[in-house]
Design an enzyme around this catalytic site. Sequence first.
Site, PDB file in Angstrom:
ATOM      1  N   GLY A  52       0.768  -1.245   0.000  1.00 40.78           N
ATOM      2  CA  GLY A  52       0.000   0.000   0.000  1.00 40.78           C
ATOM      3  C   GLY A  52       0.795   1.288   0.000  1.00 40.78           C
ATOM      4  N   TRP A  54       2.104   2.929  -2.624  1.00 44.92           N
ATOM      5  CA  TRP A  54       1.627   3.830  -3.674  1.00 44.92           C
ATOM      6  C   TRP A  54       0.247   4.365  -3.313  1.00 44.92           C
ATOM      7  CZ3 TRP A  54       3.122   3.123  -9.467  1.00 44.92           C
ATOM      8  CH2 TRP A  54       4.517   3.080  -9.582  1.00 44.92           C
ATOM      9  N   ASP A  72      -5.582  -5.770  -5.128  1.00 50.25           N
ATOM     10  CA  ASP A  72      -4.481  -6.725  -5.022  1.00 50.25           C
ATOM     11  C   ASP A  72      -5.041  -8.053  -4.527  1.00 50.25           C
ATOM     12  OD1 ASP A  72      -1.140  -6.225  -4.752  1.00 50.25           O
ATOM     13  OD2 ASP A  72      -1.916  -8.088  -3.920  1.00 50.25           O
ATOM     14  N   ASP A  91      -8.144 -11.231  -7.894  1.00 53.10           N
ATOM     15  CA  ASP A  91      -7.291 -11.396  -9.066  1.00 53.10           C
ATOM     16  C   ASP A  91      -7.725 -10.425 -10.161  1.00 53.10           C
ATOM     17  OD1 ASP A  91      -6.104 -12.219 -11.461  1.00 53.10           O
ATOM     18  OD2 ASP A  91      -6.119 -14.337 -10.881  1.00 53.10           O
ATOM     19  N   ASP A 113       2.436  -1.022  -9.930  1.00 55.24           N
ATOM     20  CA  ASP A 113       3.794  -1.336  -9.480  1.00 55.24           C
ATOM     21  C   ASP A 113       3.900  -2.834  -9.192  1.00 55.24           C
ATOM     22  OD1 ASP A 113       6.424  -0.452  -8.861  1.00 55.24           O
ATOM     23  OD2 ASP A 113       5.988  -0.603  -6.728  1.00 55.24           O
ATOM     24  N   LYS A 153       5.255  -0.679 -14.017  1.00 56.01           N
ATOM     25  CA  LYS A 153       6.596  -1.252 -13.874  1.00 56.01           C
ATOM     26  C   LYS A 153       6.776  -2.391 -14.866  1.00 56.01           C
ATOM     27  CE  LYS A 153       7.653  -3.513  -9.966  1.00 56.01           C
ATOM     28  NZ  LYS A 153       8.034  -3.370  -8.550  1.00 56.01           N
TER      29      LYS A 153
END
Length: 197
Positions: A52, A54, A72, A91, A113, A153
Amino acid sequence: MANSYEKPDFWSRKAFSEGYPARSVYKLKEIDEKFGMIKKNYHVLDLGAAPGSWTTFLLRTLNGSGKVVSCDLNPLAKDVKGDNLVFIQGDLNEAEIRESIQKEGPFDLVVCDAAPLTTGNRVVDTARSTGLVKMAVWYAQTMLKTGGNFAVKIFQNGDQQKILTELRGLFQTAKGFKPEACRSESFETYLIGLNKK
């Protein structure tokens, strides 16, 4: 030789002292400072958000305005909370989760990320990272407003150039960017999309 991932570096210590769950927060901070990604009243989607950092940075930057939707498989750290935070656990590739997220959109900014569980095999890890990036790009294509921004990312040597070409079709500007807060030995970098067409 000790692995540098095991000892807290400057960024890790700074993160803990400033109340962030992980050092990754400074990568987003740098991206935002360079590209002006986050603005007041924005609706932001944070993919692969746990623990957490970000999400915390987004909440602090929005300062009570707008909304942060985080998703997440794992829960966020228990002190990551805000009145304008919506957390969806599950998911990101499942239809049900996609629908739940879509109901919260559309978004001004999508950030991701997420990193795959690494095996140490660079080929496998890079392929897994590319899979996550493609999933994030799908969210950007589907749920980002016109004019919206995107950051994801990616492990270098993946399909970086191919994905950048795809992003150039989707955004006015698309480029790679490696924040200083990335570990020097890390082969992660970020792809940035600005101003969705």
